[in-house]
Scaffold this active site. Structure first.
Site, short mmCIF file in Angstrom:
data_model
loop_
_atom_site.label_atom_id
_atom_site.label_comp_id
_atom_site.label_asym_id
_atom_site.label_seq_id
_atom_site.Cartn_x
_atom_site.Cartn_y
_atom_site.Cartn_z
N SER A 1 0.73 -0.93 0.09
CA SER A 1 0.57 0.06 0.09
C SER A 1 0.53 1.30 0.08
O SER A 1 1.62 1.19 0.58
CB SER A 1 -1.18 0.09 1.05
OG SER A 1 -1.30 1.45 1.15
N TYR B 1 -1.16 -1.12 10.34
CA TYR B 1 -1.35 -1.17 8.83
C TYR B 1 -0.40 -0.91 8.09
O TYR B 1 1.01 -1.43 7.50
CB TYR B 1 -1.99 -0.97 8.31
CG TYR B 1 -2.74 -0.97 7.26
CD1 TYR B 1 -3.19 -2.01 7.14
CD2 TYR B 1 -2.71 -0.14 6.09
CE1 TYR B 1 -3.47 -2.43 5.22
CE2 TYR B 1 -3.07 -0.24 4.58
CZ TYR B 1 -2.83 -1.30 4.52
OH TYR B 1 -3.20 -2.04 2.99
#
Ligand code: NDP
Length: 258
Positions: A145, A158
């Site tokens: 990401s 995350y």
């Protein structure tokens, strides 16, 4: 060897029932690969497999909770028997997200994110290594990401998990080049999938829309706009590309949030 085809190749895509994983299963199958996928939901898996069969795709599937070590081992045994010990492509796609400020994260939140997003793909690479090597020409792709290289609001655990796989990409590219295994990462920005579930959290929607609005192309991506890059990295045409983290982000990282 056809440079723009995956004919005759075998692939494992984790988390193929929805979102980016689903688009990736279809993209690889369209290019000729035989695909195995997994998720935690047998019903959803069955529905998808029927749909794929009717489209003429060669896809098998099995249930696996990737956060459990023994289930990962079982998955790889299944993959090995389905593909006769030879795997050309491993797509580490499945992932989970926790959206909270750092102070609000529990250690359980941290552990879930790390086991699903880091330990699982790392272990799958280890388990798949002999089969990837045996295939003669192999490719691993991680789905990371933009959060793995830039701080984004309320994504500390995350982000750390995605930064970890960015680095694993580089280490494996160097360790396994001798085995004809290339390793790359695709880093998306916002994508229209079920992972976001923003409806539960209006403050997050506001924050997220502000960031999307500052992107050179001010919209989120469709899953197919990510899976095309994933598939490209697996093609013989990408034979000199390894150890790279490639953003597919509508220009977000080019400009930050203007
Ligand atoms: P979705 O939630 O739409 O799909 C996730 C898929 O993974 C589902 O098939 C899900 O099935 C499966 N999955 C999740 N957890 C597990 C598990 N523990 N074991 C087995 N399967 C699992 O997510 P996305 O398509 O959005 O996300 C895919 C990847 O892309 C993730 O790594 C995510 O971090 C990354 N990403 C997504 C972005 C986005 O905006 N959507 C942006 C940047 C990166 P089931 O729940 O039934 O097990």
């Amino acid at each position: 060897k056809q440079r723009w085809s995956l004919q005759g190749m075998t692939a494992l895509v984790t988390g193929g029932t929805r979102g980016i994983g689903c688009a990736t299963v279809e993209e690889l199958a369209t290019l000729g690969a035989t695909v195995h996928t997994c998720s935690r939901n047998q019903t959803e898996l069955n529905e998808k497999m029927q749909e794929w069969q009717s489209k003429g795709f060669k896809v098998t599937g099995s249930v696996c909770d990737l956060s459990c070590r023994d289930q990962r081992e079982k998955l790889m045994e299944t993959v090995s028997s389905v593909f006769d010990g030879k795997l050309n492509i491993l797509i580490n796609n499945a992932g989970t997200i926790v959206i909270k400020s750092c102070s609000e994260h529990t250690l359980e939140d941290y552990a879930t994110v790390m086991s699903t997003n880091v330990e699982a793909p790392y272990h799958l690479c280890q388990l798949a290594h002999p089969f990837l090597k045996a295939s003669g020409t192999a490719s691993i792709v991680f789905i990371s990401s933009v959060a793995g290289s830039m701080a984004l609001p309320r994504l500390s655990a995350y982000s750390a998990s995605k930064a970890a796989t960015n680095q694993i990409t580089k280490s494996l590219a160097c360790e396994w080049a001798k085995d004809n295994i290339r390793t790359n990462t695709v880093s998306p920005w916002g994508v229209r999938t079920s992972i976001m579930k923003p409806e539960a959290d209006t403050a997050y929607v506001v924050e997220f829309l502000r960031l999307i609005g500052g992107t050179a192309m001010p919209r989120i991506a469709e899953p197919e706009e990510i899976s095309s890059m994933v598939a490209f990295l697996c093609l013989p045409a990408a034979s000199y590309i390894t150890g790279q983290v490639i953003c597919v982000d509508g220009g977000y990282t080019a400009g930050g949030c203007w």
